[in-house]
Design a protein around this motif. Structure first.
Motif, PDB file in Angstrom:
ATOM      1  N   SER A 108       0.803  -1.226   0.000  1.00  0.00           N
ATOM      2  CA  SER A 108       0.000   0.000   0.000  1.00  0.00           C
ATOM      3  C   SER A 108       0.832   1.271   0.000  1.00  0.00           C
ATOM      4  O   SER A 108       0.306   2.372   0.145  1.00  0.00           O
ATOM      5  CB  SER A 108      -0.956   0.047   1.209  1.00  0.00           C
ATOM      6  N   ASP A 109       2.144   1.133  -0.142  1.00  0.00           N
ATOM      7  CA  ASP A 109       2.989   2.319  -0.183  1.00  0.00           C
ATOM      8  C   ASP A 109       3.439   2.595  -1.617  1.00  0.00           C
ATOM      9  O   ASP A 109       2.977   1.951  -2.551  1.00  0.00           O
ATOM     10  CB  ASP A 109       4.191   2.131   0.752  1.00  0.00           C
ATOM     11  N   THR A 110       4.320   3.570  -1.782  1.00  0.00           N
ATOM     12  CA  THR A 110       4.767   3.915  -3.129  1.00  0.00           C
ATOM     13  C   THR A 110       6.010   3.110  -3.496  1.00  0.00           C
ATOM     14  O   THR A 110       6.951   3.026  -2.711  1.00  0.00           O
ATOM     15  CB  THR A 110       5.102   5.413  -3.211  1.00  0.00           C
ATOM     16  N   VAL A 111       5.980   2.505  -4.662  1.00  0.00           N
ATOM     17  CA  VAL A 111       7.139   1.722  -5.094  1.00  0.00           C
ATOM     18  C   VAL A 111       7.741   2.311  -6.371  1.00  0.00           C
ATOM     19  O   VAL A 111       7.037   2.881  -7.194  1.00  0.00           O
ATOM     20  CB  VAL A 111       6.787   0.232  -5.325  1.00  0.00           C
ATOM     21  N   TYR A 112       9.066   2.200  -6.481  1.00  0.00           N
ATOM     22  CA  TYR A 112       9.792   2.800  -7.589  1.00  0.00           C
ATOM     23  C   TYR A 112      10.685   1.786  -8.289  1.00  0.00           C
ATOM     24  O   TYR A 112      11.177   0.841  -7.669  1.00  0.00           O
ATOM     25  CB  TYR A 112      10.707   3.921  -7.075  1.00  0.00           C
ATOM     26  N   PHE A 131      -2.315   3.729   0.603  1.00  0.00           N
ATOM     27  CA  PHE A 131      -2.211   4.309   1.944  1.00  0.00           C
ATOM     28  C   PHE A 131      -2.370   5.824   1.799  1.00  0.00           C
ATOM     29  O   PHE A 131      -1.794   6.422   0.889  1.00  0.00           O
ATOM     30  CB  PHE A 131      -0.859   3.962   2.576  1.00  0.00           C
ATOM     31  N   PRO A 132      -3.187   6.433   2.661  1.00  0.00           N
ATOM     32  CA  PRO A 132      -3.560   7.833   2.436  1.00  0.00           C
ATOM     33  C   PRO A 132      -2.398   8.832   2.436  1.00  0.00           C
ATOM     34  O   PRO A 132      -2.477   9.862   1.775  1.00  0.00           O
ATOM     35  CB  PRO A 132      -4.547   8.127   3.571  1.00  0.00           C
ATOM     36  N   ILE A 133      -1.318   8.548   3.170  1.00  0.00           N
ATOM     37  CA  ILE A 133      -0.198   9.493   3.149  1.00  0.00           C
ATOM     38  C   ILE A 133       0.784   9.072   2.074  1.00  0.00           C
ATOM     39  O   ILE A 133       1.480   8.061   2.185  1.00  0.00           O
ATOM     40  CB  ILE A 133       0.513   9.540   4.514  1.00  0.00           C
ATOM     41  N   LYS A 134       0.829   9.848   0.996  1.00  0.00           N
ATOM     42  CA  LYS A 134       1.675   9.475  -0.146  1.00  0.00           C
ATOM     43  C   LYS A 134       3.079  10.060   0.017  1.00  0.00           C
ATOM     44  O   LYS A 134       3.234  11.181   0.480  1.00  0.00           O
ATOM     45  CB  LYS A 134       1.090  10.032  -1.443  1.00  0.00           C
ATOM     46  N   THR A 135       4.054   9.307  -0.415  1.00  0.00           N
ATOM     47  CA  THR A 135       5.432   9.804  -0.371  1.00  0.00           C
ATOM     48  C   THR A 135       5.992   9.812  -1.777  1.00  0.00           C
ATOM     49  O   THR A 135       6.696   8.901  -2.185  1.00  0.00           O
ATOM     50  CB  THR A 135       6.300   8.893   0.513  1.00  0.00           C
ATOM     51  N   SER A 206      13.215  14.094   6.534  1.00  0.00           N
ATOM     52  CA  SER A 206      12.909  13.543   7.850  1.00  0.00           C
ATOM     53  C   SER A 206      11.442  13.131   7.911  1.00  0.00           C
ATOM     54  O   SER A 206      10.557  13.809   7.395  1.00  0.00           O
ATOM     55  CB  SER A 206      13.254  14.550   8.941  1.00  0.00           C
ATOM     56  N   GLY A 207      11.209  11.996   8.542  1.00  0.00           N
ATOM     57  CA  GLY A 207       9.863  11.455   8.609  1.00  0.00           C
ATOM     58  C   GLY A 207       9.562  10.453   7.517  1.00  0.00           C
ATOM     59  O   GLY A 207       8.589   9.724   7.578  1.00  0.00           O
ATOM     60  N   MET A 208      10.407  10.448   6.481  1.00  0.00           N
ATOM     61  CA  MET A 208      10.217   9.508   5.376  1.00  0.00           C
ATOM     62  C   MET A 208      11.347   8.488   5.360  1.00  0.00           C
ATOM     63  O   MET A 208      12.511   8.841   5.494  1.00  0.00           O
ATOM     64  CB  MET A 208      10.272  10.238   4.031  1.00  0.00           C
ATOM     65  N   ILE A 231       6.141   6.747   5.120  1.00  0.00           N
ATOM     66  CA  ILE A 231       6.489   7.495   6.322  1.00  0.00           C
ATOM     67  C   ILE A 231       7.212   6.544   7.270  1.00  0.00           C
ATOM     68  O   ILE A 231       6.944   5.345   7.290  1.00  0.00           O
ATOM     69  CB  ILE A 231       5.234   8.090   7.012  1.00  0.00           C
ATOM     70  N   SER A 232       8.141   7.104   8.029  1.00  0.00           N
ATOM     71  CA  SER A 232       9.061   6.260   8.794  1.00  0.00           C
ATOM     72  C   SER A 232       8.367   5.254   9.698  1.00  0.00           C
ATOM     73  O   SER A 232       8.825   4.118   9.862  1.00  0.00           O
ATOM     74  CB  SER A 232       9.987   7.144   9.635  1.00  0.00           C
ATOM     75  N   SER A 233       7.235   5.651  10.257  1.00  0.00           N
ATOM     76  CA  SER A 233       6.563   4.749  11.190  1.00  0.00           C
ATOM     77  C   SER A 233       6.074   3.473  10.504  1.00  0.00           C
ATOM     78  O   SER A 233       5.774   2.486  11.156  1.00  0.00           O
ATOM     79  CB  SER A 233       5.383   5.466  11.846  1.00  0.00           C
ATOM     80  N   ARG A 234       6.002   3.506   9.170  1.00  0.00           N
ATOM     81  CA  ARG A 234       5.572   2.307   8.455  1.00  0.00           C
ATOM     82  C   ARG A 234       6.738   1.443   7.998  1.00  0.00           C
ATOM     83  O   ARG A 234       6.551   0.434   7.319  1.00  0.00           O
ATOM     84  CB  ARG A 234       4.729   2.693   7.231  1.00  0.00           C
ATOM     85  N   LEU A 235       7.951   1.879   8.319  1.00  0.00           N
ATOM     86  CA  LEU A 235       9.107   1.051   7.970  1.00  0.00           C
ATOM     87  C   LEU A 235       9.963   0.777   9.196  1.00  0.00           C
ATOM     88  O   LEU A 235      11.154   1.107   9.242  1.00  0.00           O
ATOM     89  CB  LEU A 235       9.931   1.741   6.869  1.00  0.00           C
ATOM     90  N   GLU A 236       9.311   0.188  10.170  1.00  0.00           N
ATOM     91  CA  GLU A 236      10.010  -0.123  11.412  1.00  0.00           C
ATOM     92  C   GLU A 236       9.621  -1.508  11.900  1.00  0.00           C
ATOM     93  O   GLU A 236       8.611  -2.071  11.477  1.00  0.00           O
ATOM     94  CB  GLU A 236       9.624   0.899  12.497  1.00  0.00           C
ATOM     95  N   GLY A 237      10.435  -2.022  12.797  1.00  0.00           N
ATOM     96  CA  GLY A 237      10.114  -3.268  13.496  1.00  0.00           C
ATOM     97  C   GLY A 237       9.801  -4.430  12.590  1.00  0.00           C
ATOM     98  O   GLY A 237      10.494  -4.688  11.608  1.00  0.00           O
TER      99      GLY A 237
END
Lengths: 277, 277
Positions: A108-112, A131-135, A206-208, A231-237
Motif C-alpha cells: 500500500s505504499d509507493t514503489v519505484y 495508503f492515504p499518506i503518499k510519499t 525527515s519522517g520519510m 512514512i518512517s513509522s511504516r518502515l520499522e520493526g
DNA sequence: AACAAAACTTCCGTTTATCGGAAAACAAAG
DNA sequence: CTTTGTTTTCCGATAAACGGAAGTTTTGTT
C-alpha cells in the motif's frame, strides 16, 4: 555585439546536438502549455533565425510538436517511443510492471523502479499504493547521484568495487548538497551489501524512510533497483523485516525473469564463466 | 518519415537534426542489447567518422547511453524525463494514473491512454487488468492513424469538422492497410459522436473488441482518449452498456480535473466560437 | 598466449551547411 | 487604421561538419 560566454564550455564541440538538446530542455522545462518561438529565443540566447530553423527541423522529425491552436512548442510524443526503447534495456520492461504492481498491492505504499545511468540513478517507473499518506519523492525521469535515496543506494552498493571507489571520489560535492558525507555513505554501503537491501531512515527527508533492493546480473553488478518509500513509522520493526524480505524476493524474481538479456552481454566476454542450467 | 531521397547533396535541409534523429531511431529499433558503432554506420549509410562524432555528441548530452561493459549504444535515459514533459501536456498527467487504475481494477481488462499527435493516436500509458486473457494490442509509444482502434476512433470523431474532413482525405491509404475504408469509417464516426463513445467490435483484430472515450476540451475537441480492450465476448450485452458508461464517466472526470490547463490555451484566443457539448 | 582481423579513434584539408543581421510578411493589439 | 510585436525568408561570410586515411585499441581465433 557582446559575446555570450555563459554556454561556452569548450570550443568546436558538436554545436548541432548541443543546441538541439538545449532547445528541447528549454521546452521541457516550461509548463504544460509550451513556449512560443520568442520564449525559446530569449531563454537560449541564440539568434532568431537559428532558433526558427532548429525548431523546424525538430518538428519535422517529431522531437517536438507544435500545438495547432496556439502555435506553441511542446516536447514531441516521439520521445515516448524512444523512452520505451530506453526502458527495454536489460530486458526488464516486460516484467517490471507486474513486480511493481505486486509490491504496491502488498504494501500500500509507493514503489519505484530506477536504472543506473552514468553516475546517477534515474526513476523510470512508479506505482502509488492506497495508503492515504503518499510519499512521492521521485517523479518519472528524476535523477539523483548514486547513493542518495534507498534505490540509488542499493544500486551503488552493488557496483564493482573499482567503480564504486571512483564514484565515491567523483561525486562527493554533489552528494554534499543532500547532506551525505562520504564516510557515512561508506558505512551505509557496507551495511547494504551485508544485508542485501538498503535502508534509508529519514536521513534524506525527515519522517520519510525508504527501502531498496538491487536487480543483479549474474556477475553481481546491479543495473536497476526496486524501492519502497513510506512514512518512517511504516518502515520499522516487524513490518520492516517483512517488507525487506518481500522486496528482495521480488527483485530476485525480476532479475531471474530477465536473466537472458541481463547476461547476454556478459556471456560473450571470456572473463565470465557461464553457469548454464 | 516522408523523406525518400537520401543521397547527399541536398541543400539547406536541417541535416543536423535529421542525422541525429536517424541515429537514435536506428538504436531504438535494435534490441535490448544495443548496437556497436559499426552497426550504426552500416545501417545509416553515413561515414564512419561522422557517426563517431555524432554518437559522441549524443552521448555528451544524454540522448544515448553507452553500456560501460560492452561499449554498445543504447537509447539514453534522458528520454524518460523528456517524455515526462511530453506527457504533462494538457495537464492530464497528475490524474491519468488514478483514472487508469480505477478502470483497470473495475474491469479487469486492459486500459489505455492515448494522445493525438499530428495525424496519429499515440499510446502513452497502459494498465493491465488481471483477467487471464490479455489483449496487449498497443505498447507504449505505438502509434496508429486516427480512426484505427477504439481510442483512436474516439479521438478522430471529436476533432473539429474541417480537421476531420482533411484527415479522412489525407490518410485513406494508410488506413487501408488496416482494412478500413473511408465510408465505413465515416459511419463509425457518426455513431461515435452520437453515443459519446466508440466501439470497435472485432474489425481490427478478430475476436478482440475495444471501447474508447474522448477527453474533451471545453470547445469539444478531443486531445486524448481512454480505451478498454478485451476479447469480444467480454464487451457485449449488459457488460458493454455498463463499461461504456463507466468509461465515459471516467473520461469526463479526468477532463474536468485537468480543465484549467486543458483550456488555458483557448481562453486567450478570442476565437472561442464553438461552445458545444 | 600470440596473431590477425575488425572495430574504434584521431587527424586534417576541403566543402558546405549553419549562422545571424536585416528586412519582409504576418498577427495582435490600441 | 495604425502601431507594436512576432514569425518567416533572404543572403553573404564563416565556422562547423564532412570523410578519407592513418594510427590505436579491442575482439575473436589458432
Amino acid at each position: 555585439m557582446p559575446d555570450s560566454k555563459e554556454t561556452k564550455g569548450r570550443k568546436g564541440d558538436h554545436q548541432n546536438v548541443a543546441r538541439a538538446a538545449q532547445v528541447i530542455d528549454i521546452i521541457a522545462a516550461s509548463g504544460p502549455n509550451g513556449l512560443r518561438m520568442t520564449d525559446v529565443t530569449e531563454r537560449s540566447g541564440l539568434g532568431g533565425s537559428t532558433v526558427h530553423r532548429l525548431l523546424a527541423g525538430l518538428i519535422e522529425h517529431g522531437l517536438i510538436d507544435q500545438d495547432p491552436e496556439t502555435n506553441r512548442y511542446l516536447v514531441g510524443l516521439k520521445m515516448v517511443s524512444w523512452t520505451a526503447a530506453a526502458l527495454s534495456r536489460y530486458g526488464l520492461a516486460p516484467y517490471a510492471d507486474a513486480s511493481l504492481e505486486r509490491l504496491c498491492a502488498a504494501t500500500s505504499d509507493t514503489v519505484y523502479l530506477s536504472y543506473r545511468s552514468g553516475n546517477d540513478a534515474v526513476c523510470v517507473d512508479r506505482r502509488e499504493g492506497n495508503f492515504p499518506i503518499k510519499t512521492l519523492t521521485l517523479a518519472l525521469g528524476d535523477h539523483r547521484p548514486l547513493g542518495i535515496g534507498a534505490g540509488s543506494l542499493s544500486l551503488l552498493a552493488f557496483q564493482p568495487e573499482d567503480d564504486r571507489r571512483r564514484l565515491l571520489a567523483e561525486d562527493a560535492v554533489r552528494r554534499a548538497t543532500y547532506g551525505f558525507d562520504t564516510a557515512y555513505l561508506e558505512e551505509k554501503i557496507a551495511e547494504t551489501r551485508e544485508r542485501g537491501f538498503s535502508l534509508n531512515d529519514g536521513k534524506l527527508i525527515s519522517g520519510m524512510s525508504g527501502l531498496g533492493a538491487p536487480i543483479l546480473r549474474r556477475d553481481g553488478t546491479a543495473v536497476a533497483a526496486l524501492s519502497i518509500a513510506a512514512i518512517s513509522s511504516r518502515l520499522e520493526g516487524e513490518r520492516l523485516t517483512e517488507l525487506s524480505q518481500m522486496l528482495r524476493e521480488e527483485a530476485q524474481t525480476l532479475a531471474s525473469r530477465a536473466s537472458d538479456v541481463l547476461d547476454a552481454e556478459l556471456v560473450k566476454r571470456h572473463s565470465f564463466r557461464k553457469v548454464q542450467t
